[in-house]
Write a protein that holds these residues in place. Structure first.
Motif, mmCIF file in Angstrom:
data_model
loop_
_atom_site.group_PDB
_atom_site.id
_atom_site.type_symbol
_atom_site.label_atom_id
_atom_site.label_comp_id
_atom_site.label_asym_id
_atom_site.label_seq_id
_atom_site.Cartn_x
_atom_site.Cartn_y
_atom_site.Cartn_z
ATOM 1 N N ILE A 190 0.369 6.067 2.066
ATOM 2 C CA ILE A 190 0.620 6.882 0.888
ATOM 3 C C ILE A 190 0.569 5.975 -0.337
ATOM 4 C CG2 ILE A 190 2.295 8.357 -0.297
ATOM 5 C CD1 ILE A 190 1.219 9.639 2.185
ATOM 6 N N ASP A 191 -0.039 6.436 -1.414
ATOM 7 C CA ASP A 191 -0.085 5.650 -2.645
ATOM 8 C C ASP A 191 1.340 5.321 -3.088
ATOM 9 O OD1 ASP A 191 -0.493 4.523 -5.108
ATOM 10 O OD2 ASP A 191 -1.677 6.176 -5.928
ATOM 11 N N ALA A 192 1.657 4.028 -3.199
ATOM 12 C CA ALA A 192 3.015 3.601 -3.545
ATOM 13 C C ALA A 192 3.449 4.099 -4.913
ATOM 14 C CB ALA A 192 3.103 2.078 -3.490
ATOM 15 N N ASN A 193 2.509 4.427 -5.801
ATOM 16 C CA ASN A 193 2.878 4.943 -7.118
ATOM 17 C C ASN A 193 3.682 6.232 -7.011
ATOM 18 O OD1 ASN A 193 1.646 2.901 -8.618
ATOM 19 N ND2 ASN A 193 -0.337 3.917 -8.553
ATOM 20 N N ALA A 194 3.530 6.939 -5.893
ATOM 21 C CA ALA A 194 4.263 8.195 -5.699
ATOM 22 C C ALA A 194 5.769 7.955 -5.617
ATOM 23 C CB ALA A 194 3.774 8.893 -4.440
ATOM 24 N N LEU A 195 6.182 6.723 -5.348
ATOM 25 C CA LEU A 195 7.603 6.401 -5.261
ATOM 26 C C LEU A 195 8.269 6.323 -6.632
ATOM 27 C CD1 LEU A 195 7.378 3.677 -2.477
ATOM 28 C CD2 LEU A 195 8.594 5.859 -2.283
#
Length: 209
Positions: A190-195
């Motif tokens: 999952i794209d870490a930016n989503a965190l």
């Protein structure tokens, strides 16, 4: 479905991901926290003035995105301390010790160690420092393992690190934190930016993976 969370306790962006991880856990999602040892061994380095300045700049960005505090005590007693290393080996050992018999204790131990560093400005590099943090977090059993690791625990610690590193490489992750959805044994990154965005967006990405 399991969420694999790949982290390093000295990674500021991992600390910044804490609020989202808390919300995921509260929603009933199973999170398997796996250390990568990113800043240990060959990844360790002196905590010099140049790196400290770079880290503090990055930390302010993390604070803006996540709301996580980075205190003056952290700046004074950690980043501006000289003669120490950026080395996560002992902090990782402590987290693995906390989860030795119950893997679900790894995340609470990580949070305690992160809070000790970034808010309280405490030592989480030495065995004594990590053991004191674990004792204060009511994890005296883990503190004892850090101070006097058993052979059984050291084998488990080695295996857990190997598992985290293998998944990190399999996913071709570029750094920590890294988040993967595992369904039927197959992980998807999952794209870490989503965190650091909206919780609903993170959930949608997880569901779509």
């Amino acid at each position: 479905m399991i969420i694999a969370y790949l982290f390093d306790p000295l990674c500021g962006w991992c600390y910044g991901a804490t609020p989202m991880l808390d919300r995921l856990a509260a929603s009933g999602v199973a999170i398997d926290a796996l250390p990568t040892g990113l800043f240990s061994g060959a990844g360790a380095r002196p905590l010099d003035a140049g790196f400290a300045a770079h880290a503090w700049t990055s930390d302010q960005r993390i604070k803006q995105l996540s709301g996580q505090p980075f205190s003056q005590a952290y700046l004074d007693n950690v980043l501006n301390a000289r003669g120490t290393l950026l080395d996560s080996a002992t902090a990782t050992l402590g987290i693995c010790a906390a989860g030795f018999k119950d893997s679900q204790r790894r995340l609470p131990a990580l949070k305690a160690i992160q809070h000790a560093r970034y808010v309280d400005g405490r030592d989480i590099v030495t065995k004594r420092g990590v053991a004191e943090v674990l004792e204060d977090a009511d994890m005296a059993d883990a503190a004892r393992l850090v101070a006097a690791p058993t052979e059984e625990f050291l084998v488990a610690h080695h295996d857990l690190l190997g598992c985290g590193r293998a998944l990190f490489q399999r996913l071709h992750a570029e750094g920590t934190p890294a988040l993967a959805v595992i369904r039927n044994g197959a992980p998807r990154l999952i794209d870490a930016n989503a965190l650091y965005g909206s919780f609903n967006s993170l959930v949608a990405r997880i569901q779509a993976a």
